[in-house]
Design a protein around this motif. Sequence first.
Motif, PDB file in Angstrom:
ATOM      1  N   ILE A 154      -9.385   4.674  -3.130  1.00  0.00           N
ATOM      2  CA  ILE A 154      -7.972   5.030  -3.075  1.00  0.00           C
ATOM      3  C   ILE A 154      -7.315   5.198  -4.442  1.00  0.00           C
ATOM      4  O   ILE A 154      -6.123   5.486  -4.527  1.00  0.00           O
ATOM      5  CB  ILE A 154      -7.176   3.962  -2.282  1.00  0.00           C
ATOM      6  CG1 ILE A 154      -7.326   2.581  -2.934  1.00  0.00           C
ATOM      7  CG2 ILE A 154      -7.621   3.938  -0.833  1.00  0.00           C
ATOM      8  CD1 ILE A 154      -6.454   1.513  -2.327  1.00  0.00           C
ATOM      9  N   CYS A 155      -8.085   5.035  -5.525  1.00  0.00           N
ATOM     10  CA  CYS A 155      -7.463   4.968  -6.849  1.00  0.00           C
ATOM     11  C   CYS A 155      -6.776   6.266  -7.261  1.00  0.00           C
ATOM     12  O   CYS A 155      -5.942   6.261  -8.166  1.00  0.00           O
ATOM     13  CB  CYS A 155      -8.479   4.536  -7.906  1.00  0.00           C
ATOM     14  SG  CYS A 155      -9.869   5.645  -8.089  1.00  0.00           S
ATOM     15  N   ILE A 160      -0.104   3.646  -3.515  1.00  0.00           N
ATOM     16  CA  ILE A 160      -0.998   2.638  -2.952  1.00  0.00           C
ATOM     17  C   ILE A 160      -0.158   1.474  -2.448  1.00  0.00           C
ATOM     18  O   ILE A 160       0.658   0.920  -3.195  1.00  0.00           O
ATOM     19  CB  ILE A 160      -2.011   2.134  -4.003  1.00  0.00           C
ATOM     20  CG1 ILE A 160      -2.886   3.291  -4.504  1.00  0.00           C
ATOM     21  CG2 ILE A 160      -2.895   1.037  -3.395  1.00  0.00           C
ATOM     22  CD1 ILE A 160      -3.792   2.907  -5.652  1.00  0.00           C
TER      23      ILE A 160
END
Length: 205
Positions: A154-155, A160
């Motif tokens: 997910i970076c 996030i």
Amino acid sequence: MLARFRELQGGSIRIGNQSIREAGPERLLAEISMVFQDVYLFQDTIGSNIRTGNMKTSQAEIIEAAKRACCHEFISALPQGYDTPAGEGGSTLSGGEKQRVSTARALLKDASIVLLDEATASLDPENETAVQQAINELVANKTVILIAHRLKTICNADKILVLDQGRLVEWSCAWVPKEPMHSSCPIADCMRSCGIPSRGRMDGE
């Protein structure tokens, strides 16, 4: 909750200007493509499983979607190609192969919202690379909601959100200045060590 597998207990989710509670089930699901960690395939041919993304599609379009999802090569190598039975739940295919077939199905659907729930979590490195390439095709120019436990998955997300025991404890946006992180949640700690900018903890605000 977005797909209404569970009903909201408070607040609202809106697509455009319409609450999902006001949208009929068929209309709502038409807006969403989903790829899950545990993929279920129907007891039918591989080609028919891909076609469920869009029942009006042609064989040529199925093959094109399979190519984009990095599964055309292995399907073509099977004795019956696209007419090969998938087996109950996809039992004739590996986990990575099922993920790519599921992604091809989602590509054919071409929905505006893509929901990915741990789509690469249980794959070996080789299959993970192939599935990630397929997902990159799927999410182009879409609104993407990605659920994952591994930060590397997910970076590159624009935003996030970190949940701990069902509570939102941290959030990060790619475009905000780096700020200190306060949460002791393991994922938040990992975000800190990777230098991902955060807007800090959420204390019920």
